[in-house]
Design a protein around this motif. Structure first.
Motif, PDB file in Angstrom:
ATOM      1  N   TYR A 140       0.855  -1.185   0.000  1.00 32.68           N
ATOM      2  CA  TYR A 140       0.000   0.000   0.000  1.00 32.68           C
ATOM      3  C   TYR A 140       0.889   1.231   0.000  1.00 32.68           C
ATOM      4  O   TYR A 140       1.719   1.419   0.900  1.00 32.68           O
ATOM      5  CB  TYR A 140      -0.910   0.012   1.228  1.00 32.68           C
ATOM      6  N   VAL A 141       0.738   2.067  -1.029  1.00 39.98           N
ATOM      7  CA  VAL A 141       1.488   3.319  -1.151  1.00 39.98           C
ATOM      8  C   VAL A 141       0.487   4.461  -1.002  1.00 39.98           C
ATOM      9  O   VAL A 141      -0.307   4.712  -1.912  1.00 39.98           O
ATOM     10  CB  VAL A 141       2.223   3.421  -2.497  1.00 39.98           C
ATOM     11  N   PRO A 142       0.492   5.175   0.124  1.00 36.98           N
ATOM     12  CA  PRO A 142      -0.479   6.263   0.298  1.00 36.98           C
ATOM     13  C   PRO A 142      -0.260   7.381  -0.716  1.00 36.98           C
ATOM     14  O   PRO A 142       0.858   7.587  -1.215  1.00 36.98           O
ATOM     15  CB  PRO A 142      -0.186   6.755   1.722  1.00 36.98           C
ATOM     16  N   ALA A 143      -1.313   8.094  -1.006  1.00 40.53           N
ATOM     17  CA  ALA A 143      -1.236   9.222  -1.937  1.00 40.53           C
ATOM     18  C   ALA A 143      -0.122  10.174  -1.514  1.00 40.53           C
ATOM     19  O   ALA A 143       0.012  10.518  -0.342  1.00 40.53           O
ATOM     20  CB  ALA A 143      -2.569   9.956  -1.969  1.00 40.53           C
ATOM     21  N   GLY A 144       0.681  10.592  -2.487  1.00 42.40           N
ATOM     22  CA  GLY A 144       1.732  11.565  -2.242  1.00 42.40           C
ATOM     23  C   GLY A 144       3.072  10.989  -1.866  1.00 42.40           C
ATOM     24  O   GLY A 144       4.071  11.721  -1.860  1.00 42.40           O
ATOM     25  N   TRP A 145       3.153   9.698  -1.546  1.00 45.64           N
ATOM     26  CA  TRP A 145       4.434   9.095  -1.196  1.00 45.64           C
ATOM     27  C   TRP A 145       5.250   8.842  -2.460  1.00 45.64           C
ATOM     28  O   TRP A 145       4.761   8.247  -3.426  1.00 45.64           O
ATOM     29  CB  TRP A 145       4.222   7.783  -0.440  1.00 45.64           C
ATOM     30  N   TYR A 146       6.500   9.315  -2.449  1.00 39.36           N
ATOM     31  CA  TYR A 146       7.395   9.100  -3.589  1.00 39.36           C
ATOM     32  C   TYR A 146       7.903   7.663  -3.561  1.00 39.36           C
ATOM     33  O   TYR A 146       8.173   7.097  -2.495  1.00 39.36           O
ATOM     34  CB  TYR A 146       8.558  10.105  -3.550  1.00 39.36           C
TER      35      TYR A 146
END
Length: 305
Positions: free
Chosen positions: A267-273
Protein backbone atom coordinates in the motif's frame (compact mmCIF):
# COMPACT_ATOMS: atom_id res chain seq x y z
CA UNK A 1 -5.97 -8.62 -51.96
CA UNK A 2 -3.48 -8.16 -49.10
CA UNK A 3 -4.61 -9.93 -45.93
CA UNK A 4 -3.58 -8.15 -42.75
CA UNK A 5 -1.56 -10.11 -40.19
CA UNK A 6 -3.78 -10.97 -37.17
CA UNK A 7 -1.04 -9.64 -34.88
CA UNK A 8 -1.27 -6.27 -36.61
CA UNK A 9 -5.04 -6.32 -36.11
CA UNK A 10 -4.53 -6.99 -32.41
CA UNK A 11 -1.99 -4.18 -32.11
CA UNK A 12 -4.57 -1.73 -33.41
CA UNK A 13 -6.63 -2.37 -30.27
CA UNK A 14 -4.20 -0.17 -28.36
CA UNK A 15 -4.90 3.56 -28.44
CA UNK A 16 -2.58 5.60 -30.66
CA UNK A 17 0.60 6.70 -28.96
CA UNK A 18 -0.63 10.28 -28.77
CA UNK A 19 -3.50 9.15 -26.53
CA UNK A 20 -1.10 7.88 -23.89
CA UNK A 21 1.19 10.90 -23.79
CA UNK A 22 0.99 13.57 -21.16
CA UNK A 23 -0.10 17.08 -21.93
CA UNK A 24 2.70 19.56 -22.55
CA UNK A 25 3.50 21.39 -19.29
CA UNK A 26 3.28 24.79 -20.98
CA UNK A 27 -0.34 24.25 -22.01
CA UNK A 28 -1.82 26.02 -18.98
CA UNK A 29 -5.43 25.86 -20.13
CA UNK A 30 -5.27 22.12 -20.70
CA UNK A 31 -3.54 21.56 -17.37
CA UNK A 32 -6.20 23.62 -15.55
CA UNK A 33 -8.97 21.65 -17.22
CA UNK A 34 -7.26 18.40 -16.23
CA UNK A 35 -6.87 19.60 -12.62
CA UNK A 36 -10.55 20.51 -12.36
CA UNK A 37 -11.61 17.16 -13.82
CA UNK A 38 -9.32 15.30 -11.41
CA UNK A 39 -10.69 17.28 -8.44
CA UNK A 40 -14.29 16.42 -9.38
CA UNK A 41 -13.42 12.73 -9.72
CA UNK A 42 -11.94 12.71 -6.21
CA UNK A 43 -14.62 14.87 -4.65
CA UNK A 44 -12.20 17.58 -3.45
CA UNK A 45 -12.35 21.35 -3.74
CA UNK A 46 -9.09 21.44 -5.74
CA UNK A 47 -6.07 19.27 -6.47
CA UNK A 48 -3.76 21.91 -4.98
CA UNK A 49 -5.70 21.86 -1.70
CA UNK A 50 -5.55 18.07 -1.64
CA UNK A 51 -1.79 18.00 -2.31
CA UNK A 52 -1.17 20.60 0.40
CA UNK A 53 -3.27 18.65 2.90
CA UNK A 54 -1.42 15.41 2.14
CA UNK A 55 1.96 17.05 2.76
CA UNK A 56 0.75 18.79 5.93
CA UNK A 57 -0.59 15.51 7.29
CA UNK A 58 2.61 13.64 6.41
CA UNK A 59 4.73 16.21 8.22
CA UNK A 60 3.08 15.23 11.52
CA UNK A 61 3.76 11.50 11.13
CA UNK A 62 6.63 9.69 12.87
CA UNK A 63 9.61 8.72 10.69
CA UNK A 64 9.19 5.41 8.87
CA UNK A 65 12.31 3.28 9.45
CA UNK A 66 10.96 0.05 7.95
CA UNK A 67 7.82 -0.92 6.06
CA UNK A 68 5.60 -3.02 8.35
CA UNK A 69 3.99 -6.28 7.24
CA UNK A 70 0.42 -7.33 8.00
CA UNK A 71 -1.57 -10.49 7.32
CA UNK A 72 -4.66 -10.40 5.12
CA UNK A 73 -6.80 -7.61 6.64
CA UNK A 74 -10.50 -7.23 6.02
CA UNK A 75 -11.72 -3.96 4.50
CA UNK A 76 -12.30 -2.25 7.87
CA UNK A 77 -8.86 -3.20 9.19
CA UNK A 78 -7.18 -2.15 5.95
CA UNK A 79 -8.85 1.26 5.92
CA UNK A 80 -8.14 1.88 9.58
CA UNK A 81 -4.44 1.26 9.02
CA UNK A 82 -4.35 3.17 5.72
CA UNK A 83 -5.88 6.23 7.43
CA UNK A 84 -2.57 6.57 9.31
CA UNK A 85 -1.03 7.64 5.99
CA UNK A 86 1.98 5.29 6.09
CA UNK A 87 2.95 2.50 3.64
CA UNK A 88 2.60 -1.14 4.67
CA UNK A 89 2.99 -4.56 3.06
CA UNK A 90 0.13 -7.06 2.94
CA UNK A 91 0.93 -10.77 2.86
CA UNK A 92 -1.17 -13.63 1.55
CA UNK A 93 -3.60 -11.92 -0.85
CA UNK A 94 -2.17 -11.92 -4.37
CA UNK A 95 -0.60 -15.34 -3.74
CA UNK A 96 -4.14 -16.76 -3.95
CA UNK A 97 -4.82 -15.35 -7.40
CA UNK A 98 -5.14 -17.88 -10.24
CA UNK A 99 -2.58 -15.86 -12.19
CA UNK A 100 0.00 -16.26 -9.42
CA UNK A 101 -0.30 -20.05 -9.69
CA UNK A 102 0.57 -20.08 -13.40
CA UNK A 103 4.14 -20.18 -14.75
CA UNK A 104 5.45 -17.13 -16.66
CA UNK A 105 5.59 -19.30 -19.80
CA UNK A 106 1.81 -18.85 -20.00
CA UNK A 107 2.40 -15.35 -21.39
CA UNK A 108 3.84 -16.79 -24.58
CA UNK A 109 1.74 -19.94 -24.76
CA UNK A 110 -1.71 -18.49 -24.01
CA UNK A 111 -1.36 -14.72 -24.41
CA UNK A 112 1.32 -14.33 -27.06
CA UNK A 113 -1.13 -12.56 -29.38
CA UNK A 114 -2.13 -9.89 -26.83
CA UNK A 115 -1.03 -6.38 -27.91
CA UNK A 116 1.32 -4.53 -25.57
CA UNK A 117 3.20 -1.24 -25.63
CA UNK A 118 6.86 -1.36 -24.63
CA UNK A 119 8.95 1.46 -23.25
CA UNK A 120 12.27 1.43 -25.07
CA UNK A 121 15.47 3.47 -25.05
CA UNK A 122 16.08 5.86 -22.15
CA UNK A 123 12.63 5.69 -20.62
CA UNK A 124 14.03 6.79 -17.26
CA UNK A 125 15.44 10.09 -18.54
CA UNK A 126 12.21 10.78 -20.43
CA UNK A 127 9.77 9.29 -17.88
CA UNK A 128 8.02 12.59 -17.12
CA UNK A 129 8.47 14.25 -20.51
CA UNK A 130 5.45 14.87 -22.76
CA UNK A 131 6.90 12.41 -25.27
CA UNK A 132 8.98 9.25 -25.01
CA UNK A 133 9.85 6.27 -27.17
CA UNK A 134 7.28 3.47 -27.29
CA UNK A 135 6.81 0.44 -29.52
CA UNK A 136 3.56 -1.43 -30.12
CA UNK A 137 3.88 -5.18 -30.60
CA UNK A 138 2.40 -8.54 -29.63
CA UNK A 139 3.23 -10.08 -26.26
CA UNK A 140 5.37 -12.81 -27.82
CA UNK A 141 7.40 -10.23 -29.72
CA UNK A 142 7.98 -8.24 -26.55
CA UNK A 143 9.17 -11.36 -24.72
CA UNK A 144 11.62 -12.04 -27.56
CA UNK A 145 12.84 -8.44 -27.46
CA UNK A 146 13.26 -8.44 -23.69
CA UNK A 147 15.10 -11.76 -23.75
CA UNK A 148 17.61 -10.76 -26.42
CA UNK A 149 17.97 -7.03 -25.78
CA UNK A 150 21.54 -6.27 -24.71
CA UNK A 151 21.00 -2.80 -23.25
CA UNK A 152 21.55 -2.07 -19.56
CA UNK A 153 17.99 -0.72 -19.37
CA UNK A 154 15.71 -3.50 -20.67
CA UNK A 155 12.50 -2.68 -22.55
CA UNK A 156 9.54 -2.43 -20.20
CA UNK A 157 5.80 -2.97 -20.57
CA UNK A 158 4.20 -0.65 -18.05
CA UNK A 159 0.91 0.94 -17.03
CA UNK A 160 -1.22 -1.10 -19.43
CA UNK A 161 -4.69 -2.52 -18.97
CA UNK A 162 -4.40 -6.22 -19.86
CA UNK A 163 -7.89 -7.57 -19.36
CA UNK A 164 -6.87 -11.08 -20.32
CA UNK A 165 -4.57 -11.20 -17.29
CA UNK A 166 -6.85 -9.32 -14.93
CA UNK A 167 -9.50 -12.01 -15.42
CA UNK A 168 -7.15 -14.18 -13.33
CA UNK A 169 -6.82 -11.65 -10.49
CA UNK A 170 -9.19 -11.23 -7.54
CA UNK A 171 -8.76 -7.73 -6.13
CA UNK A 172 -9.85 -7.13 -2.52
CA UNK A 173 -12.61 -4.58 -1.91
CA UNK A 174 -10.53 -2.27 0.25
CA UNK A 175 -11.43 0.92 -1.63
CA UNK A 176 -14.87 2.24 -2.46
CA UNK A 177 -13.82 3.53 -5.87
CA UNK A 178 -10.83 2.32 -7.88
CA UNK A 179 -9.37 2.79 -11.32
CA UNK A 180 -8.79 -0.16 -13.67
CA UNK A 181 -5.90 -2.55 -12.94
CA UNK A 182 -2.61 -1.70 -14.65
CA UNK A 183 0.10 -4.24 -15.44
CA UNK A 184 3.88 -3.95 -15.39
CA UNK A 185 6.01 -6.61 -17.06
CA UNK A 186 9.71 -6.99 -17.73
CA UNK A 187 13.00 -8.67 -16.92
CA UNK A 188 15.26 -7.82 -14.01
CA UNK A 189 16.66 -4.32 -14.33
CA UNK A 190 13.52 -2.50 -15.46
CA UNK A 191 13.00 0.71 -13.49
CA UNK A 192 10.23 3.17 -12.77
CA UNK A 193 12.05 6.30 -11.53
CA UNK A 194 11.23 8.26 -8.39
CA UNK A 195 7.78 9.85 -8.53
CA UNK A 196 4.56 10.25 -6.59
CA UNK A 197 0.92 9.75 -7.49
CA UNK A 198 -1.64 11.81 -5.61
CA UNK A 199 -3.94 8.82 -5.30
CA UNK A 200 -3.84 5.92 -2.87
CA UNK A 201 -2.18 2.99 -4.61
CA UNK A 202 -2.26 -0.76 -4.03
CA UNK A 203 0.60 -2.57 -5.77
CA UNK A 204 0.51 -6.36 -6.23
CA UNK A 205 3.56 -8.45 -7.08
CA UNK A 206 2.47 -11.52 -9.06
CA UNK A 207 5.77 -13.06 -10.22
CA UNK A 208 9.32 -12.13 -9.28
CA UNK A 209 10.49 -9.47 -6.84
CA UNK A 210 10.90 -5.71 -6.89
CA UNK A 211 12.82 -3.31 -4.69
CA UNK A 212 10.87 -0.15 -3.91
CA UNK A 213 12.30 3.03 -2.38
CA UNK A 214 9.84 5.29 -0.55
CA UNK A 215 9.97 8.91 0.66
CA UNK A 216 7.21 10.88 2.44
CA UNK A 217 5.16 13.52 0.60
CA UNK A 218 6.51 16.58 2.42
CA UNK A 219 10.09 15.66 1.44
CA UNK A 220 9.34 16.83 -2.08
CA UNK A 221 11.19 19.98 -1.02
CA UNK A 222 14.41 17.92 -1.08
CA UNK A 223 13.75 15.94 -4.26
CA UNK A 224 13.71 18.61 -7.01
CA UNK A 225 10.29 17.50 -8.21
CA UNK A 226 8.37 18.72 -11.23
CA UNK A 227 4.73 18.10 -12.16
CA UNK A 228 3.87 15.90 -15.11
CA UNK A 229 0.14 16.42 -14.46
CA UNK A 230 -2.00 17.29 -11.40
CA UNK A 231 -1.71 13.79 -9.90
CA UNK A 232 1.84 12.85 -10.99
CA UNK A 233 5.08 14.51 -9.88
CA UNK A 234 8.52 13.22 -10.87
CA UNK A 235 11.99 13.56 -9.37
CA UNK A 236 15.36 13.32 -11.15
CA UNK A 237 17.03 12.03 -7.99
CA UNK A 238 18.03 8.36 -8.05
CA UNK A 239 18.11 6.87 -4.53
CA UNK A 240 20.00 3.83 -5.82
CA UNK A 241 22.82 5.97 -7.21
CA UNK A 242 22.58 9.25 -5.27
CA UNK A 243 24.32 12.25 -6.83
CA UNK A 244 24.51 14.65 -3.91
CA UNK A 245 26.77 17.03 -5.79
CA UNK A 246 23.99 17.64 -8.28
CA UNK A 247 21.11 17.30 -5.81
CA UNK A 248 22.51 18.38 -2.42
CA UNK A 249 19.11 18.83 -0.74
CA UNK A 250 18.41 15.13 -1.27
CA UNK A 251 20.68 14.39 1.70
CA UNK A 252 17.77 15.55 3.86
CA UNK A 253 15.23 13.23 2.27
CA UNK A 254 14.18 10.34 4.48
CA UNK A 255 14.11 7.20 2.30
CA UNK A 256 13.23 3.65 3.19
CA UNK A 257 13.28 0.62 0.91
CA UNK A 258 11.40 -2.68 0.85
CA UNK A 259 11.52 -5.80 -1.33
CA UNK A 260 8.07 -6.90 -2.48
CA UNK A 261 8.01 -10.61 -3.24
CA UNK A 262 5.62 -12.89 -5.14
CA UNK A 263 2.07 -12.75 -3.83
CA UNK A 264 2.63 -9.64 -1.69
CA UNK A 265 0.88 -6.27 -1.92
CA UNK A 266 2.27 -2.86 -1.01
CA UNK A 267 0.00 0.00 0.00
CA UNK A 268 1.49 3.32 -1.15
CA UNK A 269 -0.48 6.26 0.30
CA UNK A 270 -1.24 9.22 -1.94
CA UNK A 271 1.73 11.56 -2.24
CA UNK A 272 4.43 9.09 -1.20
CA UNK A 273 7.40 9.10 -3.59
CA UNK A 274 8.51 5.71 -4.83
CA UNK A 275 11.08 4.22 -7.19
CA UNK A 276 10.67 0.64 -8.41
CA UNK A 277 13.33 -1.76 -9.72
CA UNK A 278 12.70 -5.33 -10.84
CA UNK A 279 15.17 -7.75 -9.23
CA UNK A 280 14.12 -10.58 -11.54
CA UNK A 281 11.65 -11.25 -14.33
CA UNK A 282 8.51 -9.68 -12.88
CA UNK A 283 4.83 -9.24 -13.42
CA UNK A 284 3.13 -6.67 -11.21
CA UNK A 285 -0.25 -4.99 -11.18
CA UNK A 286 -1.58 -1.96 -9.39
CA UNK A 287 -4.76 0.03 -8.94
CA UNK A 288 -5.19 3.65 -7.93
CA UNK A 289 -8.11 4.74 -5.78
CA UNK A 290 -10.21 7.51 -7.31
CA UNK A 291 -11.43 9.26 -4.19
CA UNK A 292 -10.27 11.37 -1.29
CA UNK A 293 -7.10 9.69 0.08
CA UNK A 294 -7.80 7.62 3.17
CA UNK A 295 -5.37 9.67 5.28
CA UNK A 296 -7.58 12.74 4.66
CA UNK A 297 -10.99 11.20 5.35
CA UNK A 298 -11.31 13.25 8.53
CA UNK A 299 -10.82 16.60 6.76
CA UNK A 300 -14.28 17.87 5.69
CA UNK A 301 -12.81 21.16 4.42
CA UNK A 302 -11.44 19.34 1.37
CA UNK A 303 -14.75 17.92 0.20
CA UNK A 304 -16.74 19.51 -2.60
CA UNK A 305 -20.28 20.59 -1.82
Amino acid sequence: MFEEDPQAQDARRLPPLEASRQAAPHDDALQQERAERDARARGVVSMQAMRDAIKASASTQPPLHAVPRVKRPDAAAFRARAEQGLPFLVEGVASRWPLAALPPSVLRERYGHVPVRARVGDYIGTAFAPDRAMRDMAMRDYLDLAEHDGHALPPYVGNLELRELNALCHWPGWFEKMGPPRFWLGPGGTVTPLHCDYDDNIFAQVWGSKRIFLAPPHHDAFLYVKPANPVLFGSPFDPEHPDFDRYPLARQARLVDVVVGPGEMLYVPAGWYHQVRALSFSLSSNRWARALPLALRGDPALRRD
